[in-house]
Design a protein around this motif. Structure first.
Motif, PDB file in Angstrom:
ATOM      1  N   VAL A  24       2.417  57.352  62.052  1.00 13.11           N
ATOM      2  CA  VAL A  24       2.340  55.824  62.909  1.00 13.11           C
ATOM      3  C   VAL A  24       1.222  55.216  62.128  1.00 13.11           C
ATOM      4  O   VAL A  24       0.141  55.798  61.847  1.00 13.11           O
ATOM      5  N   PHE A  38      -0.203  45.579  65.364  1.00  9.57           N
ATOM      6  CA  PHE A  38       0.869  46.109  66.362  1.00  9.57           C
ATOM      7  C   PHE A  38       1.314  47.544  65.750  1.00  9.57           C
ATOM      8  O   PHE A  38       0.869  47.755  64.388  1.00  9.57           O
ATOM      9  N   ALA A  39       1.617  48.386  66.366  1.00  7.20           N
ATOM     10  CA  ALA A  39       2.140  49.843  65.955  1.00  7.20           C
ATOM     11  C   ALA A  39       3.287  49.543  65.135  1.00  7.20           C
ATOM     12  O   ALA A  39       4.357  48.796  65.487  1.00  7.20           O
ATOM     13  N   ALA A  40       3.473  50.562  64.030  1.00 10.56           N
ATOM     14  CA  ALA A  40       4.505  50.472  63.092  1.00 10.56           C
ATOM     15  C   ALA A  40       4.765  51.947  62.687  1.00 10.56           C
ATOM     16  O   ALA A  40       3.756  52.587  62.077  1.00 10.56           O
ATOM     17  N   GLN A  41       6.294  52.323  62.521  1.00  6.89           N
ATOM     18  CA  GLN A  41       6.524  53.642  62.086  1.00  6.89           C
ATOM     19  C   GLN A  41       7.055  53.355  60.317  1.00  6.89           C
ATOM     20  O   GLN A  41       7.545  54.375  59.755  1.00  6.89           O
ATOM     21  N   SER A  56       8.098  47.321  57.727  1.00  5.48           N
ATOM     22  CA  SER A  56       9.154  46.191  58.266  1.00  5.48           C
ATOM     23  C   SER A  56       8.868  45.917  59.682  1.00  5.48           C
ATOM     24  O   SER A  56       8.977  46.385  60.701  1.00  5.48           O
ATOM     25  N   PRO A  57       8.614  44.507  59.857  1.00  2.86           N
ATOM     26  CA  PRO A  57       8.277  43.949  61.227  1.00  2.86           C
ATOM     27  C   PRO A  57       9.667  43.244  61.647  1.00  2.86           C
ATOM     28  O   PRO A  57      10.404  42.993  60.908  1.00  2.86           O
ATOM     29  N   ALA A  58       9.735  43.575  63.061  1.00  3.65           N
ATOM     30  CA  ALA A  58      10.952  43.061  63.595  1.00  3.65           C
ATOM     31  C   ALA A  58      10.700  41.512  63.659  1.00  3.65           C
ATOM     32  O   ALA A  58       9.535  41.175  63.579  1.00  3.65           O
ATOM     33  N   SER A  61       8.832  40.279  66.361  1.00  5.83           N
ATOM     34  CA  SER A  61       7.182  40.617  66.670  1.00  5.83           C
ATOM     35  C   SER A  61       6.575  39.055  66.681  1.00  5.83           C
ATOM     36  O   SER A  61       6.647  38.187  65.973  1.00  5.83           O
ATOM     37  N   CYS A  86      -2.201  53.784  69.687  1.00  9.61           N
ATOM     38  CA  CYS A  86      -0.750  53.507  69.233  1.00  9.61           C
ATOM     39  C   CYS A  86       0.011  52.647  70.521  1.00  9.61           C
ATOM     40  O   CYS A  86       0.814  51.639  70.384  1.00  9.61           O
ATOM     41  N   MET A  89      -1.093  49.359  71.027  1.00 13.71           N
ATOM     42  CA  MET A  89      -0.759  48.259  69.995  1.00 13.71           C
ATOM     43  C   MET A  89       0.885  48.238  70.069  1.00 13.71           C
ATOM     44  O   MET A  89       1.235  47.244  69.294  1.00 13.71           O
ATOM     45  N   SER A  92       3.582  44.258  73.444  1.00 18.11           N
ATOM     46  CA  SER A  92       3.565  42.797  72.964  1.00 18.11           C
ATOM     47  C   SER A  92       2.809  42.103  73.986  1.00 18.11           C
ATOM     48  O   SER A  92       3.139  42.393  75.191  1.00 18.11           O
ATOM     49  N   LYS A  96      -4.764  43.654  72.913  1.00 20.43           N
ATOM     50  CA  LYS A  96      -4.704  45.169  72.302  1.00 20.43           C
ATOM     51  C   LYS A  96      -6.030  45.557  71.796  1.00 20.43           C
ATOM     52  O   LYS A  96      -6.095  46.961  71.733  1.00 20.43           O
TER      53      LYS A  96
END
Ligand SMILES: Cc1cc2nc3c(=O)[nH]c(=O)nc-3n(C[C@H](O)[C@H](O)[C@H](O)COP(=O)(O)O)c2cc1C
Length: 163
Positions: A24, A38-41, A56-58, A61, A86, A89, A92, A96
């Protein structure tokens, strides 16, 4: 693609993809002197020469459009002791960075205290991909950082660590 009939539903798709264990990261940027993250995997190392990474951000976001404006982003690889970071973050709209220590790197992107590694990038490209985009970054600086801790892992909607 979304108009084609498929033999599985959305929940099955999510649960199936959840079998892929990942580390992560927190994607960060500095915008008008304010830290954003923001957290991302979905982080991946793409290319050695030139040094490229991607995540890859949604499209939903709220942080990524702000970070994009700065032209740079930071990738903070989290350790197993940073589960709370995590979780924070991944919310939304929250404040944060209220309980997170950080400092700016070479590009300005925030490096969070205690991460396993920190990678700073300029934004090289962004590709459309369904309800996400694929961001490609060119690495400007990278440091193995503060901690020798094991990595924070994510698997089947739960956190874990490397034993
Ligand atoms: C373990 C984990 C991995 C995540 N990976 C991603 C990701 O790769 N891309 C993404 O857009 N959101 C991902 N998220 C969700 C975002 O962190 C979350 O939607 C966050 O609220 C977005 O905040 P924002 O609206 O400030 O951008 C992940 C969340 C968790 C807990």
């Amino acid at each position: 693609m979304s108009e084609q009939a498929v033999a599985f539903d959305s929940a099955t798709y999510r649960q199936t993809m959840g079998n892929f264990a990942t580390g992560v990261v927190v994607v960060t940027g500095l915008v008008a002197d304010q830290p954003i993250g923001f957290a991302a995997q979905s982080f991946v190392s793409l290319s050695l020469d030139p040094p490229l990474v991607a995540f890859s951000p949604a499209k939903s976001s709220s942080s990524w459009p702000k970070i994009r404006e700065s032209g740079h982003f930071g990738i903070n690889i989290l350790g197993e002791d940073q589960r709370d970071v995590c979780v924070g973050m991944a919310q939304s709209g929250a404040d944060k960075f209220a309980n997170v220590q950080w400092q700016s790197g070479l590009t300005g992107a925030p490096k969070l205290q205690g991460v396993l590694a920190f990678i700073e990038c300029s934004i090289e490209d962004e590709h459309d991909a369904g309800d996400h985009t694929i961001v490609v970054g060119r690495v400007q600086d990278c440091t193995r950082a503060d901690s020798d801790s094991a990595p924070l892992l994510y698997f089947r909607s739960a956190y874990g660590s490397f034993v």
